[in-house]
Design an enzyme around this catalytic site. Structure first.
Site, PDB file in Angstrom:
ATOM      1  CD  GLU A 163      -4.572  24.977  11.782  1.00 26.10           C
ATOM      2  OE1 GLU A 163      -4.942  24.383  10.757  1.00 26.10           O
ATOM      3  OE2 GLU A 163      -4.376  24.400  12.864  1.00 26.10           O
ATOM      4  CD  GLU A 347      -7.290  24.426  16.356  1.00 27.88           C
ATOM      5  OE1 GLU A 347      -6.993  23.352  15.790  1.00 27.88           O
ATOM      6  OE2 GLU A 347      -7.887  25.349  15.791  1.00 27.88           O
TER       7      GLU A 347
HETATM    8  C1  FCB Z   1      -6.868  22.218  12.866  1.00 27.60           C
HETATM    9  C2  FCB Z   1      -8.075  23.106  12.628  1.00 27.60           C
HETATM   10  C3  FCB Z   1      -9.300  22.703  13.415  1.00 27.60           C
HETATM   11  C4  FCB Z   1      -9.450  21.208  13.487  1.00 27.60           C
HETATM   12  C5  FCB Z   1      -8.176  20.559  13.941  1.00 27.60           C
HETATM   13  C6  FCB Z   1      -8.259  19.066  14.094  1.00 27.60           C
HETATM   14  O1  FCB Z   1      -6.053  22.266  11.755  1.00 27.60           O
HETATM   15  O2  FCB Z   1      -7.755  24.437  12.951  1.00 27.60           O
HETATM   16  O3  FCB Z   1     -10.408  23.348  12.844  1.00 27.60           O
HETATM   17  O4  FCB Z   1      -9.876  20.744  12.268  1.00 27.60           O
HETATM   18  O5  FCB Z   1      -7.149  20.863  13.042  1.00 27.60           O
END
Ligand code: FCB
Length: 439
Positions: A163, A347
């Site tokens: 990110e 994620e």
């Molecule tokens: C993302 C991050 C991770 C965590 C999630 C909830 O943006 O990559 O580290 O904080 O959100």
């Protein structure tokens, strides 16, 4: 659920969020540890001194991942453990920690997915200008070279950044992450330097004759609140800023025009004068972190003259709307933009106010529902032809959630902060069943 048999199932974490012992064995100070130790930066002044104590319990945690039944584990390196000052000499003890982790994963038949940089930068590099300094890209390439030379025989899947948008926005525009700066004028400079670092990292990696390397971006699909031209234009600005800024230059070599127009070409002058050719380094896969969507409309004086409208639907503890359809839309959109590049959901997950552990059980039905609905959404994208190769749940453990400290729990595994006792939540059992049924 109809997932391909070679689909990768995994869980994800990141170094500063779980490791603890941030200064052990000769490690340098990271920007995140320094920031968290400053009063008022993180909710309740929480910090990662202990976190999930993973640095000392990594062997047990790997056994936990094995018990979960997933194929893969996505984690990141704390750069300051390896190069305490961000450059030069390698701290072998820091490297040994990750060697042991990877050895343990391989012994258990778990595929490591390594992220080179998940936000914790050596503080020394931040002091030298961090991502506002062009030189940091070279430092990142050196770091990539060190890590891939040390571990590439064992790790098949690498990723440069997690990110980059968050580093740019939260760190340099919104001030909620280190270095805590607040100026939109930083966005073009930081974006360019992060993309330069990414591309230099990929080149350093290929020079070592390595396996597969990708990038992980956060995508929050933007939907216009109405068909009006103003709202459509607001949607294009919001999408350009958050979702296209770190993809377009790599894929098409162009900075997103609606954003350049909104900020004005002067703000982008230096970056526009530079060729984007070096940024277009081919990658082997793209990871997407998906949590939510937003509905936007035009608003004079709002951020980029836009405003986000809160929807009357379920939200998580982060205040993020639960919108599984957005994952399907995102995957289809990305697949089109990247011409079928292999994609991973790197994620996806949710923070909820979990009930306490009772009799060894945590009944987190809300998270089970969230995961089930999002897995259906991912399966739907596959049915629509998206080349989706895997899914990683965020997160293995309840952990340090950046500026929110330990107040937000995303884990499939509950962690008792006083004892460090780990307990599978119902969502962990749920993921185990899904993996089992699909492999
Ligand atoms: C993302 C991050 C991770 C965590 C999630 C909830 O943006 O990559 O580290 O904080 O959100």
């Amino acid at each position: 659920m109809p997932f391909p048999t070679d689909f990768t199932w995994g869980v994800a974490t990141s170094s500063y969020q779980i490791e603890g012992s941030p200064l052990a064995d000769g490690a340098g100070l990271s920007n995140w540890h320094r920031f968290a130790l400053e009063a008022g930066r993180v909710l309740n002044d929480d910090h990662g001194e202990t976190a999930c104590d993973h640095y000392r319990r990594s062997h047990d945690d790997v056994a936990l991942i094995k018990e979960l039944g997933v194929d893969a584990y996505r984690f990141s390196f704390n750069w300051a453990r390896i190069q305490p000052n961000g450059k030069g000499v390698v701290n072998e003890k820091g490297l040994d920690f990750y060697r042991r982790l990877v050895d343990a994963l391989l012994e258990h038949g778990i595929q490591p997915f390594a992220t080179l940089h998940h936000w914790d930068l050596p503080a020394a590099l931040e002091d030298a200008g961090g991502w506002l300094n062009r030189d940091t890209a070279h430092r990142f390439a050196d770091f990539t070279e060190i890590m891939t030379r040390a571990l590439d025989g064992q790790i098949q899947d690498w990723c440069t950044f997690n990110e980059p948008w968050v580093i740019m926005h939260e760190g340099h525009v919104n001030g909620a992450h280190p270095p805590g700066l607040m100026d939109l004028a930083h966005a073009p400079i930081v974006a360019n330097n992060l993309l330069r670092a990414h591309a230099e990292g990929v080149r350093a990696y290929r020079a070592n004759g390595c396996h597969r390397i990708g990038l992980v971006v956060n995508i929050e699909p933007k939907y216009a609140a109405s068909d009006s031209l103003d709202d459509q234009a607001a949607q294009a600005r919001a999408e350009s800023y958050m979702n296209r800024l770190f993809i377009d230059p790599i894929i098409t070599g162009e900075w997103p025009q609606p954003l350049v127009e909104a900020m004005g070409e002067d703000a982008w002058r230096d970056v526009l004068d530079e060729s984007t050719a070096p940024l277009r380094e081919p990658i082997d896969w793209l990871g997407v972190n998906y949590y939510s969507r937003s509905v936007v409309r035009h608003k004079d004086g709002g951020f980029l003259d836009t405003e986000t409208l809160r929807q009357a639907r379920a939200h998580t503890e982060m205040g993020w709307e639960v919108y599984p359809q957005g994952l399907t839309d995102t995957l289809v959109w990305l697949s089109e933009r990247t011409q079928g590049l292999p994609l991973y959901v790197t994620e996806n997950g949710a923070a909820f106010d979990d009930p306490p552990v009772i009799g060894g059980r945590v009944d987190d039905q809300a998270r089970v529902d969230y995961l089930r609905e999002h897995l259906h959404a991912a399966a739907q994208a596959i049915e629509m032809g998206v080349n989706l190769r895997g899914y990683f749940a965020w997160s293995l453990l309840d952990n340090f959630e950046w500026q929110f400290g330990y107040s937000k729990r995303f884990g499939l595994v509950h962690v008792d902060p006083a004892t460090q006792q780990r307990t599978f939540k119902d969502s962990a059992h749920f993921l185990r069943e899904i993996c089992h049924a699909n492999t």
